[in-house]
Design a protein around this motif. Structure first.
Motif, PDB file in Angstrom:
ATOM      1  N   ALA A 109     -13.773 -35.722 -40.333  1.00  7.41           N
ATOM      2  CA  ALA A 109     -12.823 -35.015 -39.481  1.00  7.41           C
ATOM      3  C   ALA A 109     -11.676 -34.455 -40.300  1.00  7.41           C
ATOM      4  CB  ALA A 109     -12.296 -35.946 -38.386  1.00  7.41           C
ATOM      5  N   ASN A 110     -10.875 -33.637 -39.639  1.00  4.48           N
ATOM      6  CA  ASN A 110      -9.672 -33.027 -40.198  1.00  4.48           C
ATOM      7  C   ASN A 110      -8.479 -33.568 -39.408  1.00  4.48           C
ATOM      8  OD1 ASN A 110      -8.125 -29.828 -39.749  1.00  4.48           O
ATOM      9  ND2 ASN A 110      -7.847 -31.167 -41.500  1.00  4.48           N
ATOM     10  N   PRO A 111      -7.953 -34.754 -39.790  1.00  2.00           N
ATOM     11  CA  PRO A 111      -6.883 -35.377 -39.000  1.00  2.00           C
ATOM     12  C   PRO A 111      -5.548 -34.661 -39.237  1.00  2.00           C
ATOM     13  CG  PRO A 111      -8.031 -36.979 -40.424  1.00  2.00           C
ATOM     14  CD  PRO A 111      -8.366 -35.618 -40.907  1.00  2.00           C
ATOM     15  N   VAL A 112      -5.034 -34.055 -38.187  1.00  2.00           N
ATOM     16  CA  VAL A 112      -3.783 -33.306 -38.297  1.00  2.00           C
ATOM     17  C   VAL A 112      -2.871 -33.649 -37.120  1.00  2.00           C
ATOM     18  CG1 VAL A 112      -4.845 -31.385 -39.546  1.00  2.00           C
ATOM     19  CG2 VAL A 112      -4.721 -31.317 -37.053  1.00  2.00           C
ATOM     20  N   HIS A 113      -1.605 -33.277 -37.256  1.00  2.00           N
ATOM     21  CA  HIS A 113      -0.646 -33.403 -36.164  1.00  2.00           C
ATOM     22  C   HIS A 113       0.343 -32.251 -36.258  1.00  2.00           C
ATOM     23  CE1 HIS A 113       2.675 -35.486 -38.654  1.00  2.00           C
ATOM     24  NE2 HIS A 113       1.732 -35.137 -39.497  1.00  2.00           N
ATOM     25  N   ALA A 127      -1.435 -31.968 -42.060  1.00  2.00           N
ATOM     26  CA  ALA A 127      -2.493 -32.968 -42.209  1.00  2.00           C
ATOM     27  C   ALA A 127      -1.918 -34.368 -42.364  1.00  2.00           C
ATOM     28  CB  ALA A 127      -3.355 -32.636 -43.425  1.00  2.00           C
ATOM     29  N   HIS A 128      -2.621 -35.353 -41.795  1.00  2.00           N
ATOM     30  CA  HIS A 128      -2.363 -36.753 -42.119  1.00  2.00           C
ATOM     31  C   HIS A 128      -3.016 -37.040 -43.474  1.00  2.00           C
ATOM     32  CE1 HIS A 128      -0.574 -37.921 -38.339  1.00  2.00           C
ATOM     33  NE2 HIS A 128      -1.615 -37.492 -37.645  1.00  2.00           N
ATOM     34  N   ARG A 172     -11.970 -39.217 -48.770  1.00  3.48           N
ATOM     35  CA  ARG A 172     -10.810 -38.391 -48.423  1.00  3.48           C
ATOM     36  C   ARG A 172     -10.719 -37.241 -49.425  1.00  3.48           C
ATOM     37  NH1 ARG A 172      -6.677 -41.697 -49.612  1.00  3.48           N
ATOM     38  NH2 ARG A 172      -5.138 -40.462 -48.467  1.00  3.48           N
ATOM     39  N   ARG A 173     -10.716 -36.001 -48.905  1.00 11.48           N
ATOM     40  CA  ARG A 173     -10.761 -34.819 -49.769  1.00 11.48           C
ATOM     41  C   ARG A 173      -9.699 -33.808 -49.369  1.00 11.48           C
ATOM     42  NH1 ARG A 173     -15.618 -33.975 -52.664  1.00 11.48           N
ATOM     43  NH2 ARG A 173     -17.075 -35.716 -52.426  1.00 11.48           N
ATOM     44  N   ASP A 174      -9.200 -33.112 -50.367  1.00 10.92           N
ATOM     45  CA  ASP A 174      -8.219 -32.048 -50.177  1.00 10.92           C
ATOM     46  C   ASP A 174      -8.829 -30.778 -50.748  1.00 10.92           C
ATOM     47  OD1 ASP A 174      -6.067 -30.389 -49.967  1.00 10.92           O
ATOM     48  OD2 ASP A 174      -4.604 -31.797 -50.782  1.00 10.92           O
ATOM     49  N   ARG A 175      -9.183 -29.827 -49.876  1.00 13.78           N
ATOM     50  CA  ARG A 175      -9.861 -28.602 -50.307  1.00 13.78           C
ATOM     51  C   ARG A 175      -8.978 -27.407 -50.023  1.00 13.78           C
ATOM     52  NH1 ARG A 175     -15.374 -30.231 -50.027  1.00 13.78           N
ATOM     53  NH2 ARG A 175     -15.904 -28.370 -51.201  1.00 13.78           N
ATOM     54  N   SER A 176      -9.122 -26.375 -50.851  1.00 17.03           N
ATOM     55  CA  SER A 176      -8.370 -25.147 -50.653  1.00 17.03           C
ATOM     56  C   SER A 176      -9.266 -23.972 -51.037  1.00 17.03           C
ATOM     57  CB  SER A 176      -7.095 -25.156 -51.500  1.00 17.03           C
ATOM     58  OG  SER A 176      -6.291 -24.043 -51.217  1.00 17.03           O
ATOM     59  N   PHE A 177      -9.352 -22.964 -50.157  1.00 15.84           N
ATOM     60  CA  PHE A 177     -10.215 -21.816 -50.433  1.00 15.84           C
ATOM     61  C   PHE A 177      -9.735 -20.641 -49.604  1.00 15.84           C
ATOM     62  CE2 PHE A 177     -11.973 -24.581 -47.219  1.00 15.84           C
ATOM     63  CZ  PHE A 177     -12.299 -23.734 -46.174  1.00 15.84           C
ATOM     64  N   ARG A 196      -4.810 -15.640 -45.823  1.00 13.98           N
ATOM     65  CA  ARG A 196      -6.238 -15.960 -45.826  1.00 13.98           C
ATOM     66  C   ARG A 196      -6.534 -17.311 -46.460  1.00 13.98           C
ATOM     67  NH1 ARG A 196      -8.757 -13.250 -49.169  1.00 13.98           N
ATOM     68  NH2 ARG A 196      -7.163 -11.950 -50.126  1.00 13.98           N
ATOM     69  N   ARG A 197      -5.526 -17.958 -47.045  1.00 10.89           N
ATOM     70  CA  ARG A 197      -5.732 -19.227 -47.723  1.00 10.89           C
ATOM     71  C   ARG A 197      -5.914 -20.347 -46.710  1.00 10.89           C
ATOM     72  NH1 ARG A 197      -7.827 -20.024 -52.561  1.00 10.89           N
ATOM     73  NH2 ARG A 197      -7.154 -21.952 -53.541  1.00 10.89           N
ATOM     74  N   VAL A 198      -6.965 -21.133 -46.882  1.00 15.90           N
ATOM     75  CA  VAL A 198      -7.245 -22.277 -46.021  1.00 15.90           C
ATOM     76  C   VAL A 198      -7.073 -23.548 -46.838  1.00 15.90           C
ATOM     77  CG1 VAL A 198      -8.982 -23.465 -44.629  1.00 15.90           C
ATOM     78  CG2 VAL A 198      -8.886 -20.960 -44.631  1.00 15.90           C
ATOM     79  N   THR A 199      -6.221 -24.443 -46.367  1.00 15.86           N
ATOM     80  CA  THR A 199      -6.065 -25.761 -46.976  1.00 15.86           C
ATOM     81  C   THR A 199      -6.600 -26.786 -46.000  1.00 15.86           C
ATOM     82  OG1 THR A 199      -4.112 -25.063 -48.215  1.00 15.86           O
ATOM     83  CG2 THR A 199      -4.439 -27.428 -47.929  1.00 15.86           C
ATOM     84  N   LEU A 200      -7.515 -27.601 -46.468  1.00 12.50           N
ATOM     85  CA  LEU A 200      -8.253 -28.496 -45.577  1.00 12.50           C
ATOM     86  C   LEU A 200      -8.243 -29.913 -46.134  1.00 12.50           C
ATOM     87  CD1 LEU A 200     -10.102 -28.453 -43.020  1.00 12.50           C
ATOM     88  CD2 LEU A 200     -12.024 -28.158 -44.586  1.00 12.50           C
TER      89      LEU A 200
END
Length: 242
Positions: A109-113, A127-128, A172-177, A196-200
């Motif tokens: 999942a992508n846990p965010v608040h 992101a949490h 636990r991963r931190d991705r950016s594309f 257009r940058r996505v940080t996940l």
């Protein structure tokens, strides 16, 4: 609904390229459904997840309304002399879910608040990043999603706090594309590039649950949980306990 499992051949460069880019994997998954056009706005939800069990044991899971044709993924990331994927009718399993059943589960999942840094400012999705907050994110959603994460017996708890549940956070991963640019000119503009940058930030949860609302859980299993479903988040799968 259908559940598909595909084993990736991690010795191939094509597999490594797909695993390195959630955007590329999303495109590969969606290309498995020839009836879905890129311009469709009401496309039925297709969920996917990558499980990295070991260096040479990496699986792609897909939940979809129709069976996928993954021939193109075999050509770049599979084995040509053996079956690469299995697709199962998901309906009978979903229909058998009953209140009080217990299952082992996995979810990426992508846990965010949402936070507000100052008075009058708009909220921002953040992101949490700690396991404790990521666990809390899932615990806050369990009731609406149709399940209850089981609690450990007191004698099995190793810590006085934060060890109450049959729940583990890992991978636990931190991705950016970048999203693809809409036009050639946008590629040269820094402002457009930032848009257009996505940080996940993603986390994988393993645990045990009890079914409390079968219909809500069926919806969770087929529609996903949380955000970033296009990038491999939200797919929960169940397995027998033991």
């Amino acid at each position: 609904m259908h559940l598909t499992r595909f084993r990736l051949n991690t010795a191939r460069g094509g597999a490594r390229r797909l695993l390195a880019s959630p955007r590329a994997m999303h495109a590969a998954v969606m290309n498995a459904f020839p009836e879905v056009l890129p311009t469709d706005t009401d496309t039925p939800r297709v969920l996917w997840r990558v499980d990295r069990n070991a260096k040479a044991e990496v699986f792609l899971y897909i939940v979809s309304p129709t069976p996928p044709d993954l021939t193109h993924v075999v050509e770049q990331a599979g084995w040509k002399q053996r079956p690469n994927w299995q697709t199962y009718d998901y309906g009978p399993f979903l229909s058998r879910l009953a209140k009080g059943d217990t299952w082992a589960f996995r979810l990426t999942a992508n846990p965010v608040h949402s936070i507000r840094r100052g008075d009058g400012e708009p909220t921002k999705v953040t992101a949490h990043v700690t396991p404790r907050h990521q666990m809390q994110w899932l615990l806050q959603r369990q009731e609406a999603a149709g399940f209850r994460i089981l609690e450990k017996p007191r004698e099995q708890r190793l810590l006085p706090e934060g060890d109450e549940y049959e729940l583990l956070v890992h991978e636990r991963r931190d991705r950016s594309f970048d999203k693809p640019a809409e036009d050639r000119e946008a590629k040269t503009k820094e402002r457009e590039r930032q848009k257009r940058r996505v940080t996940l930030v993603t986390a994988t949860f393993d645990g045990r649950l009890e079914v409390v609302d079968p219909e809500s859980l069926r919806h969770t299993l087929t529609h996903g949980l949380g955000r970033a479903k296009a990038y491999g988040c939200g797919l929960m799968t169940l397995a027998p306990v033991g």
